[in-house]
Write an enzyme that holds these catalytic residues in place. Structure first.
Site, PDB file in Angstrom:
ATOM      1  N   LYS A   1       8.628 -15.540  -8.426  1.00 14.32           N
ATOM      2  CA  LYS A   1       9.976 -15.587  -8.616  1.00 14.32           C
ATOM      3  C   LYS A   1      10.612 -15.968  -7.099  1.00 14.32           C
ATOM      4  CE  LYS A   1      11.216 -15.670 -12.391  1.00 14.32           C
ATOM      5  NZ  LYS A   1      12.623 -16.552 -12.966  1.00 14.32           N
TER       6      LYS A   1
ATOM      7  N   CYS B   1     -17.032  13.152  14.925  1.00 17.12           N
ATOM      8  CA  CYS B   1     -15.831  14.660  15.208  1.00 17.12           C
ATOM      9  C   CYS B   1     -16.183  15.415  14.699  1.00 17.12           C
ATOM     10  CB  CYS B   1     -14.644  13.738  14.877  1.00 17.12           C
ATOM     11  SG  CYS B   1     -13.188  14.577  16.698  1.00 17.12           S
TER      12      CYS B   1
ATOM     13  N   HIS C   1     -14.606   8.954  18.614  1.00 19.67           N
ATOM     14  CA  HIS C   1     -14.578   8.250  17.733  1.00 19.67           C
ATOM     15  C   HIS C   1     -15.134   6.532  18.417  1.00 19.67           C
ATOM     16  CE1 HIS C   1     -11.943  11.069  15.039  1.00 19.67           C
ATOM     17  NE2 HIS C   1     -12.308  11.533  15.854  1.00 19.67           N
TER      18      HIS C   1
ATOM     19  N   GLU D   1     -15.146   4.396  16.458  1.00 19.51           N
ATOM     20  CA  GLU D   1     -14.776   3.662  15.306  1.00 19.51           C
ATOM     21  C   GLU D   1     -14.048   2.554  16.086  1.00 19.51           C
ATOM     22  OE1 GLU D   1     -15.084   6.414  14.466  1.00 19.51           O
ATOM     23  OE2 GLU D   1     -13.343   7.772  13.736  1.00 19.51           O
TER      24      GLU D   1
HETATM   25  N1  GLN Z   1     -10.672  19.876  13.406  1.00 20.62           N
HETATM   26  C1  GLN Z   1     -11.779  18.873  14.618  1.00 20.62           C
HETATM   27  C2  GLN Z   1     -10.883  19.438  16.030  1.00 20.62           C
HETATM   28  O1  GLN Z   1     -10.352  19.023  16.188  1.00 20.62           O
HETATM   29  C3  GLN Z   1     -11.927  18.223  14.075  1.00 20.62           C
HETATM   30  C4  GLN Z   1     -11.012  16.605  14.244  1.00 20.62           C
HETATM   31  C5  GLN Z   1     -11.546  15.506  13.877  1.00 20.62           C
HETATM   32  O2  GLN Z   1     -12.337  15.354  13.515  1.00 20.62           O
HETATM   33  N2  GLN Z   1     -10.434  14.323  14.691  1.00 20.62           N
HETATM   34  O3  GLN Z   1     -12.160  19.385  17.051  1.00 20.62           O
END
Ligand code: GLN
Length: 537
Positions: free
Chosen positions: A188, A382, A508, A510
């Site tokens: 459509k 983390c 992090h 990633e």
């Molecule tokens: N809660 C944890 C802190 O503030 C880890 C934060 C997270 O995993 N991004 O240190």
């Protein structure tokens, strides 16, 4: 050449993948040798998505300069290999904040401050910030939301004005949806026509239409759309669902999206984009036969976007290790000693996810202990790293009540604690330790070997830290602090040497993994998982 501006809007429904289309176009222009950046304008009032629950908006991405950003910026970086910054993501909240600050300062003295022209001018100023740096040939601006939303109106008005001012130095790509009605056995086009009409009513004529569809749209139907929408027939492009988002740039190039865009902006396309490394990645992706099975232990497992960057980083690493990624989400609230064998037994590697707050934390400890005792390759990120530390303190150091002060402010063994400079902070927005920080790695560590160097820089997003008072106790018991910040000596990486692969990072990794430059730590983790799988078979 003068910076050129490409606007990407969306109609009919949300979640059409404007981010992927923007990133794919950027990928093609970059492969043609142009300097490209992508920015996203989000119509919500929050200053940034940092305070949003992942249920609302998926993962919060973090830029090198410490901005908490929309997850689409992750796609932009993964597709282009170009880092984004705070300037690449602007919300209605930021626009209003800046206008209101100016009003208080007296910049508009005597004038009534209004959406038009003050808000729209501020939007236009922000659209052009990256262009004015002179660093980019093309600035792609994705407008969040769907045409017709009340809240995106000021952004579209700004686009209308900019199109008028910039002439052929600007262009609008509009993304719509062509549904297939099973009962009628028909695709459509009416929703597309209506959505373009809505855009035209706002004074914007799209130059290119990208039609999201599950089935091939016949040429005659695309012509009809072109005719009713005032768009050139070759500029009506379809985007059929693909098994992988990384095939979209190729699909767009096959329909000449990059050439059409260049020509419409009075640039003569030269030759073909240099996509060889991208094709190598796709070849590996398609030819992989064996699987690597990774368990991701977290509390947002029912939500596919909550751990977007981790999924993608694992996917990049699996692909370069010639494996298909089988990612198994393990709900940390449903993981207990009683079912750990069953849920974790089949994993070649386990990732303990980042997060905030108490919910689901016990399951992370269960997973970590099980993985440590069964010597499964394990990656804590983390909060996952912080849990690695707490679990080790409880089980190996015998500090049964060890905890993070995030979970229990009065714990007697605060192995994870608030940094001194965080203690006086009460505002929640944008006040964590954010962005890229240097980390020095011990030369013989798993992490240093993975990176092939001892000084790295990765992105952070957390408030709490490893408590250095306990460092010696951990080291003596076998958990080594192998990475630290050279300036502050904050612990950034822990690992247990002698295990197959047992590493936790306060940062992090990633966020920095891209298609053409996979993150080395993820590569090393997946390599260990593959070796472990081979060993068991
Ligand atoms: N809660 C944890 C802190 O503030 C880890 C934060 C997270 O995993 N991004 O240190």
């Amino acid at each position: 050449m003068e910076s050129k501006y490409i606007f990407v809007t969306g109609g009919v429904v949300s979640s059409l993948g404007k981010g992927i289309i923007s990133a794919s176009l950027a990928c093609l222009l970059k492969a043609r040798g142009y300097r490209v950046t992508i920015q996203k304008f989000d119509p919500y009032i929050n200053i940034d998505p940092g305070t949003l629950n992942p249920y609302e908006h998926g993962e919060c991405y973090v830029t090198v300069d410490g901005h908490e950003a929309d997850l689409d910026l992750g796609h932009y970086e993964r597709f282009t290999n170009v880092p984004t910054t705070r300037a690449n993501n602007v919300t209605t909240g930021r626009i209003y904040q800046s206008v209101i600050d100016k009003e208080r300062r007296g910049d508009y003295l005597g004038k009534t401050v209004q959406i038009i022209p003050h808000i729209t001018d501020e939007i236009k100023r922000n659209v052009k910030i990256l262009g004015n740096t002179g660093d980019y040939d093309f600035i792609i601006t994705e407008i969040g939301g769907t045409v017709g939303d009340i809240e995106s109106l000021p952004f579209l008005e700004a686009v209308r004005q900019l199109r008028w001012e910039l002439g052929t130095d600007s262009l609008c790509v509009h993304l719509t949806y062509v549904p297939y009605l099973k009962a009628a056995k028909e695709l459509k086009t009416k929703p597309t026509q209506h959505s373009v009409k809505q855009l035209q009513q706002l004074g914007i004529q799209p130059d290119v239409l990208v039609l999201r569809t599950e089935l091939d749209i016949p040429v005659a139907m695309r012509r009809k759309i072109a005719q009713f929408c005032n768009v050139a027939p070759e500029a009506v492009i379809q985007s059929i669902d693909r098994p992988s988002i990384y095939e979209v740039p190729v699909a767009m190039h096959e329909q000449h999206l990059d050439e059409i865009v260049l020509r419409k902006m009075a640039v003569q396309p030269q030759g073909e984009p240099h996509m060889a490394p991208w094709f190598d990645f796709l070849d590996k992706m398609k030819s992989a036969e064996k699987e690597v099975t990774i368990g991701l232990v977290g509390k947002y497992v029912e939500l596919q976007d909550a751990y977007k960057s981790i999924n993608e980083a694992l996917f990049h690493a699996a692909t370069y290790n010639d494996r298909k990624l089988r990612l198994v989400y393990i709900h940390s609230e449903k993981l207990f000693d009683s079912n750990a064998d069953e849920l974790l037994g089949g994993m070649d590697g386990v990732v303990i996810a980042p997060g905030f707050g108490q919910r689901g934390i016990e399951g992370k400890f269960v997973a970590l202990r099980w993985c440590r005792e069964h010597d499964v390759p394990t990656f804590g990120i983390c909060l996952g790293m912080q849990c690695m530390v707490i679990e080790f303190a409880r089980d190996v150091l015998g500090l049964g009540d060890a905890n993070s002060t995030e979970m229990n402010p009065s714990t007697p063994h605060n192995v994870i604690d608030l940094m001194e400079e965080q203690k006086s902070i009460h505002n929640m927005g944008g006040t964590m330790r954010l962005g890229a920080y240097d980390c020095t790695l011990q030369p013989d560590s798993t992490a240093a070997k993975a990176y092939g160097k001892t000084l790295v820089s990765e992105r952070h997003r957390h408030r709490f830290e490893f408590n250095n008072d306990y460092r010696q106790a951990f080291e003596n018991a076998g958990m080594k602090c192998v990475g630290e910040n050279p300036a502050t000596h904050l612990v950034e990486v822990v690992e247990i040497p002698g295990k197959r692969w047992f590493v936790g990072t306060q940062y992090h990794p990633e966020y920095s993994s891209t298609v053409l430059s996979p993150n080395p730590l993820f590569m090393s983790f997946v390599r260990a998982a593959v070796a472990y799988a081979d060993e068991r078979n």
